[in-house]
Design a protein around this motif. Sequence first.
Motif, PDB file in Angstrom:
ATOM      1  N   LEU A 168      -8.969   4.287   0.146  1.00 11.42           N
ATOM      2  CA  LEU A 168      -9.010   3.756   1.509  1.00 11.42           C
ATOM      3  C   LEU A 168      -8.678   4.841   2.533  1.00 11.42           C
ATOM      4  O   LEU A 168      -9.361   4.978   3.558  1.00 11.42           O
ATOM      5  CB  LEU A 168      -8.015   2.609   1.661  1.00 11.42           C
ATOM      6  CG  LEU A 168      -8.511   1.182   1.472  1.00 11.42           C
ATOM      7  CD1 LEU A 168      -7.354   0.207   1.681  1.00 11.42           C
ATOM      8  CD2 LEU A 168      -9.667   0.842   2.394  1.00 11.42           C
ATOM      9  N   LEU A 227      -7.089  -6.324   4.174  1.00  5.14           N
ATOM     10  CA  LEU A 227      -7.240  -5.181   5.072  1.00  5.14           C
ATOM     11  C   LEU A 227      -6.582  -5.409   6.422  1.00  5.14           C
ATOM     12  O   LEU A 227      -6.645  -6.500   6.990  1.00  5.14           O
ATOM     13  CB  LEU A 227      -8.729  -4.884   5.278  1.00  5.14           C
ATOM     14  CG  LEU A 227      -9.518  -4.483   4.038  1.00  5.14           C
ATOM     15  CD1 LEU A 227     -10.981  -4.300   4.393  1.00  5.14           C
ATOM     16  CD2 LEU A 227      -8.956  -3.207   3.398  1.00  5.14           C
ATOM     17  N   ARG A 228      -5.979  -4.358   6.936  1.00 12.02           N
ATOM     18  CA  ARG A 228      -5.582  -4.343   8.332  1.00 12.02           C
ATOM     19  C   ARG A 228      -6.799  -3.947   9.171  1.00 12.02           C
ATOM     20  O   ARG A 228      -7.737  -3.309   8.653  1.00 12.02           O
ATOM     21  CB  ARG A 228      -4.432  -3.354   8.540  1.00 12.02           C
ATOM     22  CG  ARG A 228      -3.122  -3.889   7.935  1.00 12.02           C
ATOM     23  CD  ARG A 228      -1.985  -2.906   7.985  1.00 12.02           C
ATOM     24  NE  ARG A 228      -1.569  -2.538   9.331  1.00 12.02           N
ATOM     25  CZ  ARG A 228      -0.811  -3.299  10.123  1.00 12.02           C
ATOM     26  NH1 ARG A 228      -0.423  -4.485   9.697  1.00 12.02           N
ATOM     27  NH2 ARG A 228      -0.456  -2.880  11.315  1.00 12.02           N
ATOM     28  N   SER A 248      -5.320   2.892  -2.701  1.00  7.19           N
ATOM     29  CA  SER A 248      -4.748   3.432  -1.465  1.00  7.19           C
ATOM     30  C   SER A 248      -5.361   4.783  -1.114  1.00  7.19           C
ATOM     31  O   SER A 248      -5.727   5.039   0.051  1.00  7.19           O
ATOM     32  CB  SER A 248      -3.227   3.577  -1.609  1.00  7.19           C
ATOM     33  OG  SER A 248      -2.586   2.332  -1.746  1.00  7.19           O
ATOM     34  N   PRO A 308       0.835  -1.203   0.000  1.00 10.88           N
ATOM     35  CA  PRO A 308       0.000   0.000   0.000  1.00 10.88           C
ATOM     36  C   PRO A 308       0.864   1.245   0.000  1.00 10.88           C
ATOM     37  O   PRO A 308       2.065   1.192   0.279  1.00 10.88           O
ATOM     38  CB  PRO A 308      -0.806  -0.124   1.296  1.00 10.88           C
ATOM     39  CG  PRO A 308       0.066  -0.949   2.183  1.00 10.88           C
ATOM     40  CD  PRO A 308       0.792  -1.908   1.281  1.00 10.88           C
ATOM     41  N   ALA A 314      -3.970  -1.480   4.935  1.00  8.80           N
ATOM     42  CA  ALA A 314      -3.906  -2.695   4.127  1.00  8.80           C
ATOM     43  C   ALA A 314      -2.541  -3.344   4.305  1.00  8.80           C
ATOM     44  O   ALA A 314      -1.523  -2.659   4.401  1.00  8.80           O
ATOM     45  CB  ALA A 314      -4.150  -2.389   2.651  1.00  8.80           C
ATOM     46  N   PHE A 365      -1.891  -5.256  -1.526  1.00  6.79           N
ATOM     47  CA  PHE A 365      -2.894  -5.401  -2.570  1.00  6.79           C
ATOM     48  C   PHE A 365      -2.510  -6.613  -3.422  1.00  6.79           C
ATOM     49  O   PHE A 365      -1.335  -6.775  -3.782  1.00  6.79           O
ATOM     50  CB  PHE A 365      -2.956  -4.147  -3.446  1.00  6.79           C
ATOM     51  CG  PHE A 365      -3.483  -2.948  -2.718  1.00  6.79           C
ATOM     52  CD1 PHE A 365      -4.847  -2.716  -2.624  1.00  6.79           C
ATOM     53  CD2 PHE A 365      -2.622  -2.061  -2.098  1.00  6.79           C
ATOM     54  CE1 PHE A 365      -5.348  -1.624  -1.931  1.00  6.79           C
ATOM     55  CE2 PHE A 365      -3.101  -0.962  -1.407  1.00  6.79           C
ATOM     56  CZ  PHE A 365      -4.469  -0.747  -1.322  1.00  6.79           C
ATOM     57  N   ALA A 374      -7.641  -5.796  -1.611  1.00  6.40           N
ATOM     58  CA  ALA A 374      -6.847  -5.303  -0.486  1.00  6.40           C
ATOM     59  C   ALA A 374      -7.042  -6.245   0.687  1.00  6.40           C
ATOM     60  O   ALA A 374      -8.180  -6.472   1.122  1.00  6.40           O
ATOM     61  CB  ALA A 374      -7.275  -3.895  -0.093  1.00  6.40           C
ATOM     62  N   ASN A 432     -11.154  -8.816   3.197  1.00  9.97           N
ATOM     63  CA  ASN A 432     -10.635  -8.402   1.903  1.00  9.97           C
ATOM     64  C   ASN A 432     -11.659  -7.519   1.207  1.00  9.97           C
ATOM     65  O   ASN A 432     -12.846  -7.862   1.159  1.00  9.97           O
ATOM     66  CB  ASN A 432     -10.341  -9.608   1.022  1.00  9.97           C
ATOM     67  CG  ASN A 432      -9.052 -10.313   1.390  1.00  9.97           C
ATOM     68  OD1 ASN A 432      -7.993 -10.019   0.861  1.00  9.97           O
ATOM     69  ND2 ASN A 432      -9.144 -11.254   2.323  1.00  9.97           N
TER      70      ASN A 432
END
Length: 266
Positions: free
Chosen positions: A142, A89-90, A139, A21, A29, A32, A87, A56
């Motif tokens: 997000l 995701l975090r 990015s 990211p 994230a 990707f 992505a 995701n």
Amino acid sequence: MRETRGVLYPARLPEFHRLPPEGRARDLAVWFWIPEWDIEPGRSSRQDIVGYPALNLVVEQGVVTLSGATTRASHRDLSGTGWAVGALLRPAAVAALTDDPAALVDDEWIVDAADLAEAVSAGMRSGDGHRERAVTAFSDWLAHRVGPVDGAAAQANALVDVLMGDHAADTVEEAATRLAVSVRTLQRLAHRYVGVSPAAMIRRRRLQEAAERLRLDAGLDLTELAAELGYADHAHLTRDFRSVLGIAPRTYRAGAGEEPAEGAGP
């Protein structure tokens, strides 16, 4: 996290890339992932995944979907020509997309994000640097959607780092000690930002590593592997494998390096 961890049969992958990211999305994230495929008519390519315990967000064919953590291996059959940009995701990104990630476990929802689909699709148009352009657009979207990362979200990111990253904790209690929080706080963070328990995250990491090591070392002793990864014994590892992947470790190892059968994929 290595390039093919979670991918059960890398030899079957179409063109596949994982890109980092950018900017503020580094907190939102892990990476990707971008598969691109062009498969002959009448053929398909099955992709088998034992996913990370995470959500995701995916753009494909003008549609945006949000999928939850999984409790078992999953697959998808690719055919024709196409691409996807997803992505991983975090936790810090999750609250801006759903208030109940547990409801998404083993499921996916369509997300109303036409602007994201349009921006990523524009980036993926043919030409040098198309993947990088798509990641930049994703990015930026997000970062705008989520906004600043607050304390709880940052703590949830740290939770995943401790449970899934390099030198990860072997137990929930060890993870709580490293983060200087109670086990109950750890469980609450995992439920709110991931949708599964810390113990389930540890089990998934062990299983991913077991599959990866079996795939890379045909002579690996299963009893030694089970002990190294924290399984009670060889039988425990086999049960976990069968429960999630549907096959025994020896069966997986025998077929992990093979190309797909004729007619099953490129």
